[in-house]
Write an enzyme that holds these catalytic residues in place. Structure first.
Site, short mmCIF file in Angstrom:
data_model
loop_
_atom_site.label_atom_id
_atom_site.label_comp_id
_atom_site.label_asym_id
_atom_site.label_seq_id
_atom_site.Cartn_x
_atom_site.Cartn_y
_atom_site.Cartn_z
N CYS A 92 46.05 31.19 30.90
CA CYS A 92 46.22 31.92 32.17
C CYS A 92 47.59 31.70 32.78
O CYS A 92 48.07 32.53 33.56
CB CYS A 92 45.16 31.49 33.18
SG CYS A 92 43.47 31.73 32.62
N HIS A 368 41.93 39.38 37.20
CA HIS A 368 42.81 38.38 36.58
C HIS A 368 43.11 38.79 35.14
O HIS A 368 42.40 38.41 34.21
CB HIS A 368 42.10 37.03 36.63
CG HIS A 368 42.77 35.91 35.92
ND1 HIS A 368 44.13 35.84 35.69
CD2 HIS A 368 42.24 34.76 35.38
CE1 HIS A 368 44.41 34.73 35.05
NE2 HIS A 368 43.29 34.05 34.84
N CYS A 398 45.74 27.40 37.47
CA CYS A 398 45.17 26.57 36.41
C CYS A 398 45.23 27.32 35.08
O CYS A 398 45.37 28.54 35.05
CB CYS A 398 43.73 26.19 36.74
SG CYS A 398 42.62 27.60 36.95
#
Length: 412
Positions: A92, A368, A398
């Site tokens: 991510c 996301h 994160c």
């Protein structure tokens, strides 16, 4: 050391990440990123012959998203073949890391002009399915699993909520606020500078607005949703037959997980792409560009791979230390809402005013697109600093494997 400046930032709207249903789902991933490249190059009269490197994040580098998608997208956009490219994966965190690495090249004096960004077509990667040998980020490496058991990220979120004392009401409340802020931002045009409509090749509009938000979300509607990741606990990880529950108990044998996350307080599954132009001040002056921001500091940290999602707080502290700053010196914060507990813990542990964190909502409302999100958040931060006439912003998130990149930008 040479300063690195952000000249511009652009992105697609985020489309629902379901094959055949999301407005962007029919695009080839490199073509979607090329659309952003085309748009940001046109509005800045970018001479692509001068690009020293294109640095792109992409997490699932398989099939259509493989073969150095950054290079393929640059070629697809019609850019000069002299504009080399590299594609990276920090899960991510790839979209922040791509900007940080491009900036580092400029700051080192090696490059004068770079483009950074990210892309993820979750509608496509969802069709790849879960390999029976690939249901955790360890890729089936049993020796690694013995050292660092790494559950599904949603299970990690519930583990953290349990260990840190966050209730279902706590995480739902933050999700409702994210939806409210996102809707206010959309209605008032807060994303308009960065968002570029995506057109089909025949000139028709594919998507010109955020497709994922669910305005009208309330505590009552969220209370009706069933938690998700308790349903994962009995699933076999791979052909060994070991389950996620057994994996958790390797490190936390006595932990009774209170499962609090569900579809409404977890990040949305979407498609998207983003790009930023970075350069030296000298190059910008030569092009007649007015830089929008200077990169003040960058940092990356690693931590516990089992809990996986806890590193935004130490990443923020590290980047603040490198900048010689404290949280009181930062006007706005962006921390990716991978799961509600990540943002909740970030606000609590750093003792932040919630009113300056994720002011336009976050991934729980907007979605996301994994490796694109970090680049999107940097652009969102820049736009909002300008809109509010503020100076300094910190962005972090994160990542899988227990890591977090961070960046501080300041307007110029």
């Amino acid at each position: 050391m040479t300063d690195a400046y952000i000249i511009d930032a652009a992105r697609t709207p985020r489309g629902i990440g379901k094959a055949g249903k999301g407005a962007l789902s029919e695009f080839h991933p490199s073509r979607l990123l090329a659309k952003v490249f085309e748009g940001i190059a046109e509005r800045n009269s970018l001479n692509t012959d001068d690009i020293d490197d294109v640095v792109v994040g992409c997490s699932s580098q398989v099939d259509k998203q493989g073969s150095c998608i950054g290079r393929m997208a640059a070629l697809d956009a019609g850019w000069s073949t002299r504009a080399s490219a590299v594609t990276l994966d920090r899960f991510c965190g790839s979209g922040i890391t791509s900007v940080n690495l491009a900036a580092a090249n400029i700051m080192s004096g090696m490059d004068d002009l770079c483009v950074a960004g990210g892309v993820e077509m979750m509608s496509y990667t969802a069709t790849l399915g879960n390999s029976t040998n690939n249901r955790t980020v360890d890729g089936g490496n049993l020796h690694l699993r013995d050292i660092h058991p790494q559950p599904h990220q949603g299970i990690c979120a519930d583990m953290i909520a349990t260990l840190e004392g966050f209730s279902r009401e706590d995480v739902d409340r933050l999700a409702v606020e994210s939806q409210k802020r996102a809707q206010h931002a959309i209605e008032n045009g807060h994303f308009e500078r960065s968002v570029m409509p995506v057109y089909n090749d025949d000139g028709t509009v594919a998507l010109d607005r955020e497709e994922f938000p669910r305005p009208g979300t309330t505590m009552e509607t969220l209370a009706e949703l069933k938690t998700v990741f308790d349903q994962f606990m009995g699933l076999p990880i791979d052909t060994t037959g070991e389950t996620f529950d057994q994996l958790v108990k390797r490190k936390y044998p006595d932990l009774n997980i209170n499962h609090v996350h569900h579809a409404g307080n977890s990040s949305g599954v979407v498609d998207g792409a983003a790009a930023l132009i970075l350069s030296t001040k000298a190059y910008a002056d030569g092009q007649g560009w007015k830089p929008r921001a200077r990169i003040k500091a960058m940092a990356t940290v690693g931590g516990d791979p089992t809990l996986m999602l806890n590193e935004p707080v130490p990443a923020a502290r590290k980047v603040l230390e490198r900048a010689g700053m404290t949280t009181s010196d930062i006007d706005l914060f962006e921390v990716n809402e991978a799961f509600s507990v990540v943002a909740a813990k970030f606000i609590r542990d750093l003792e932040l005013d919630p009113e300056i964190v994720n002011v336009n909502g976050g991934a729980m409302a907007l979605g996301h697109p994994i490796a694109a999100t970090g680049s999107i958040l940097i652009g969102t931060m820049l736009d909002e600093l300008e809109r509010r006439d503020l100076n300094t912003g910190l962005v972090t998130m994160c990542t899988g494997g227990g890591m977090a990149p961070a960046i501080i930008i300041e307007r110029v």
